[in-house]
Design a protein around this motif. Sequence first.
Motif, PDB file in Angstrom:
ATOM      1  N   UNK A   1      39.997  11.374  95.509  1.00 28.15           N
ATOM      2  CA  UNK A   1      40.476  11.026  95.953  1.00 28.15           C
ATOM      3  C   UNK A   1      41.565   9.624  95.877  1.00 28.15           C
ATOM      4  N   UNK A   2      42.747   9.269  95.769  1.00 31.10           N
ATOM      5  CA  UNK A   2      42.437   7.609  95.311  1.00 31.10           C
ATOM      6  C   UNK A   2      42.091   6.447  96.811  1.00 31.10           C
TER       7      UNK A   2
ATOM      8  N   UNK B   1      32.010  11.300  82.879  1.00 30.33           N
ATOM      9  CA  UNK B   1      32.417   9.600  82.936  1.00 30.33           C
ATOM     10  C   UNK B   1      33.918   9.396  84.143  1.00 30.33           C
ATOM     11  N   UNK B   2      34.034   8.138  84.782  1.00 27.53           N
ATOM     12  CA  UNK B   2      34.656   8.610  85.705  1.00 27.53           C
ATOM     13  C   UNK B   2      35.842   7.118  85.210  1.00 27.53           C
ATOM     14  N   UNK B   3      37.088   7.471  84.750  1.00 28.38           N
ATOM     15  CA  UNK B   3      38.156   6.749  84.414  1.00 28.38           C
ATOM     16  C   UNK B   3      38.956   6.310  85.834  1.00 28.38           C
ATOM     17  N   UNK B   4      39.425   4.976  85.965  1.00 29.07           N
ATOM     18  CA  UNK B   4      40.051   4.452  86.969  1.00 29.07           C
ATOM     19  C   UNK B   4      41.359   3.844  87.158  1.00 29.07           C
ATOM     20  N   UNK B   5      42.527   3.789  87.459  1.00 29.92           N
ATOM     21  CA  UNK B   5      43.668   3.250  87.093  1.00 29.92           C
ATOM     22  C   UNK B   5      44.207   3.062  88.124  1.00 29.92           C
TER      23      UNK B   5
ATOM     24  N   UNK C   1      46.639   0.895  94.632  1.00 30.43           N
ATOM     25  CA  UNK C   1      46.003   2.368  95.250  1.00 30.43           C
ATOM     26  C   UNK C   1      46.129   2.114  94.085  1.00 30.43           C
ATOM     27  N   UNK C   2      44.137   2.536  93.293  1.00 33.53           N
ATOM     28  CA  UNK C   2      43.630   2.623  92.512  1.00 33.53           C
ATOM     29  C   UNK C   2      43.560   4.771  92.436  1.00 33.53           C
ATOM     30  N   UNK C   3      43.257   5.017  91.460  1.00 32.41           N
ATOM     31  CA  UNK C   3      43.027   6.567  91.130  1.00 32.41           C
ATOM     32  C   UNK C   3      41.587   6.234  90.622  1.00 32.41           C
ATOM     33  N   UNK C   4      41.318   7.526  90.882  1.00 32.68           N
ATOM     34  CA  UNK C   4      39.491   8.024  89.724  1.00 32.68           C
ATOM     35  C   UNK C   4      39.769   9.245  89.322  1.00 32.68           C
ATOM     36  N   UNK C   5      39.623   9.674  88.363  1.00 34.56           N
ATOM     37  CA  UNK C   5      39.757  10.808  87.614  1.00 34.56           C
ATOM     38  C   UNK C   5      38.398  11.105  86.964  1.00 34.56           C
ATOM     39  N   UNK C   6      37.933  12.220  86.947  1.00 32.32           N
ATOM     40  CA  UNK C   6      36.337  12.529  86.000  1.00 32.32           C
ATOM     41  C   UNK C   6      36.465  13.405  84.990  1.00 32.32           C
TER      42      UNK C   6
END
Length: 431
Positions: A242-243, A207-211, A256-261
């Motif tokens: 990558x942000x 799943x991808x998580x954005x903040x 700036x939006x960060x994305x984690x997997x």
Amino acid sequence: MPNDDLKAHAASNQDFYALLDIQPAATETEIRRAYRRTALKYHPDKIKNPTAADIDKFHFLQIAYDVLSDQSVRQLYDNARDARMRKQRERDMMGAAKRKMREDLEARERAGAAEMGGAGVKQGVKRSWAAGGDEDAEEKLQREIDRIAEDGRRRRREAEDKAKKELDDEQKKIQEQEEEARKAKDRSSQRVDRGGGAQVPELERAVKVRWVREGRGLELDIEQLAVLFKPFGKIENTFALKDKRQRIGDKKEKKTVATGVVVFMSIVSAHTAVLDSEKKIRQHAGQDGDWGLIESVFWASGAQPDLGPGTSPKPDEAEPTPAPPGPSIDTSSRPTKPSFNFQGLKTATAPQSDKAPSFGSFASASTAAAAPKATSFDPSNKAPATPNLQEVMMMRLKNAQREKERKALEEQLIREDEAADAAEAAAAKGT
């Protein structure tokens, strides 16, 4: 001279090149000139008192010229001459080796005789090699050759035994590694089954998580993200993409939006994270906790995985409660949240609670489907065959392929984000 006679002379032991005083690579012109020059010396009409040797020499000169002038016959002669020279070289080499061994034997005998004489032992009459000692020398030479041959055979046997032992040790080591890999695979499979999942690709368990990585969002990293999503199930891997700079909120401010997997061990855990995270985001909106920083959670593949029959595109959900006031974020570009309906869950009248939904029925169903059918014990059945080297290599290749797929997942997600950014930029320019 007839061609058959020339072919017969091609097997002659005479060195026609030396007779004409030319090189073996001489041309036809050089052969003709050499014959004329040499024939004048031995022609019976040019010599006053020719002897029988002179006549024979002139006869051999004619044969040499006829043989070397015909290309096909010359080739036969060259082949026979090369074979004779090769055999002569072999005889010379063998003779040199025999002479060397004979000299060594004589030196040993002389040294032994000197030692015996110094000790006061009466010496017998030594037989000379030239006076009938050839037979004894040949016997000693043969014994020495036999001893060397036996020593070579012994060394070969030792080398073969050593190679066989090393091969057995390697096969034993490979079998132990294969057994450990099989046990580890079984343990991994059992952990996934207890979690209610199945052996599915990592992309379908991710799943991808954005903040927003600004303000308090700078404190949220991959380690804290793993702790935040750990209650949904066991996590296999986490990494960051990558942000990106995006316009969000009512004022369309660029942030700036960060994305984690997050890759879970079980697909059920991934479903739990996708279904329950939206509720947690609404409950913690505007608060100081980590969930208040999360903007969205969705499938890494962009769509809900298809697990076959028994699934429906939308689950039966309770009426969503209004979210408390908080910072406005534009969700028009947010990917659509996938949904999943687990067959057998009681969702008709069950009250909504803060706890994660139970996936016991799904776990039992998937476990029952994946478990092999039990068979009765048959003494006549043979023991399972020991895996060979090819099977072990296939297992190693599968492990390498799994690691390759893990890296490919990360690269694929990065490419998808870049493509989405390009599409968003193109749409912005078009408007």
